[in-house]
Design a protein around this motif. Structure first.
Motif, PDB file in Angstrom:
ATOM      1  N   LYS A 154       6.141  59.084 -49.690  1.00 19.32           N
ATOM      2  CA  LYS A 154       7.548  59.100 -49.256  1.00 19.32           C
ATOM      3  C   LYS A 154       8.307  57.890 -49.797  1.00 19.32           C
ATOM      4  O   LYS A 154       9.504  57.965 -50.095  1.00 19.32           O
ATOM      5  CB  LYS A 154       7.631  59.120 -47.733  1.00 19.32           C
ATOM      6  N   ASN A 191      -0.116  69.372 -55.494  1.00 20.27           N
ATOM      7  CA  ASN A 191      -0.291  67.935 -55.766  1.00 20.27           C
ATOM      8  C   ASN A 191      -0.662  67.691 -57.228  1.00 20.27           C
ATOM      9  O   ASN A 191      -0.115  66.787 -57.879  1.00 20.27           O
ATOM     10  CB  ASN A 191      -1.379  67.355 -54.869  1.00 20.27           C
ATOM     11  N   TYR A 196      -0.543  61.179 -56.090  1.00 21.13           N
ATOM     12  CA  TYR A 196      -0.602  62.648 -56.056  1.00 21.13           C
ATOM     13  C   TYR A 196      -1.981  63.149 -56.487  1.00 21.13           C
ATOM     14  O   TYR A 196      -2.517  64.103 -55.914  1.00 21.13           O
ATOM     15  CB  TYR A 196       0.478  63.239 -56.956  1.00 21.13           C
ATOM     16  N   ASN A 219       0.493  60.581 -47.765  1.00 22.54           N
ATOM     17  CA  ASN A 219       1.817  61.181 -47.586  1.00 22.54           C
ATOM     18  C   ASN A 219       2.866  60.139 -47.208  1.00 22.54           C
ATOM     19  O   ASN A 219       4.009  60.191 -47.676  1.00 22.54           O
ATOM     20  CB  ASN A 219       1.761  62.299 -46.540  1.00 22.54           C
TER      21      ASN A 219
END
Length: 265
Positions: free
Chosen positions: A34, A62, A43, A30
């Motif tokens: 970002k 995802n 993903y 995560n």
């Protein structure tokens, strides 16, 4: 030259996932995403970990993001179909099974899973076609059991539509695979009853009762069947041929129910 910190973070997240440290891996994925929101592999790997943690809604999100960034990854589509299937969102599962089959038309496992999804939404004839196709490629006890269930379900659909000959064919196919399936014998009894093949109907009722004597609907309906036949025999001389009493078919409220499906391993 100093290594790229974010690239190291992605490698670290993958390492954590490989070590089974899933929560830590999710956190690192995560943070990485970002900074690199268009990295399809991040993903995909995050989805794999969330699926492992049984966070199916998150995994689906995802995977969908990964697909939007790279639409030709069959493994992602297979996993996405699997997640939707586990959520019982069968229409979405079928959508992705179809996308996989466009490229891998002979993938037997995908065909089997698509058949199960079709079966679950009562598209029995389509499920039957796929189950039969899978069994031509390899023997699979689970697929064979599901095929019997689909034959039986489609047989009761045919009875509901008054197509007793077609119903009899489906029940006969089910019995050919599973000679101990009491529900198929019961269905065949009702099909023969609708065709007025009364002797055969009686034999099938008796077979169903012998296989599952605790299923009271078999014996109660058989008793009514015999009673109706007897009433018709003693009254036949008192009525004209156009007024012969009909043998009514009593619909079983549970006739369309099937056993819970078990997915192939």
């Amino acid at each position: 030259q100093m290594p790229n910190l974010h690239s190291v973070r992605l490698d670290y997240a993958n390492l954590l996932a490989d070590m089974g440290k899933n929560e830590e891996a999710v956190e690192q994925f995560n943070i990485y995403i970002k900074n690199y929101p268009n990295d399809y592999k991040a993903y995909k790997n995050l989805a794999i970990v969330n699926k492992r943690l049984n966070r199916l809604d998150t995994a689906i999100a995802n995977y969908e993001k990964a697909i939007s960034l790279k639409n030709d990854d069959l493994d992602v589509k297979k996993d996405l179909a699997s997640c939707y299937h586990a959520k019982k969102n069968y229409l979405s599962a079928i959508k992705y099974y179809d996308e996989v089959l466009k490229v891998a038309a002979n993938d037997v496992d995908i065909k089997a899973n698509k058949a199960i999804a079709l079966h679950a939404i009562n598209k029995y004839s389509e499920a039957i076609e796929l189950y039969e196709d899978v069994l031509k490629a390899k023997d699979n006890p689970t697929v064979k059991s599901n095929l019997v269930n689909a034959y039986t379900s489609e047989g009761f659909v045919a009875i509901g539509n008054g197509n007793y000959a077609n119903a009899a064919e489906y029940f006969q196919k089910a019995i050919k695979i599973d000679q101990a399936n009491d529900y198929a014998y019961y269905g065949l009894a009702r099909a023969y009853k609708g065709l007025e093949l009364n002797e055969k109907a009686g034999e099938m009722y008796e077979k169903a009762i012998a296989l599952n004597p605790e299923k009271t609907i078999y014996s109660s309906e058989y008793g009514q069947f015999i009673s109706d036949l007897y009433s018709r025999q003693i009254n036949i001389s008192d009525v004209t041929s156009g007024d012969l009493p009909e043998i009514m078919i009593v619909e079983n409220k549970d006739s369309n129910q099937i056993d819970n499906l078990v997915e192939p391993q």
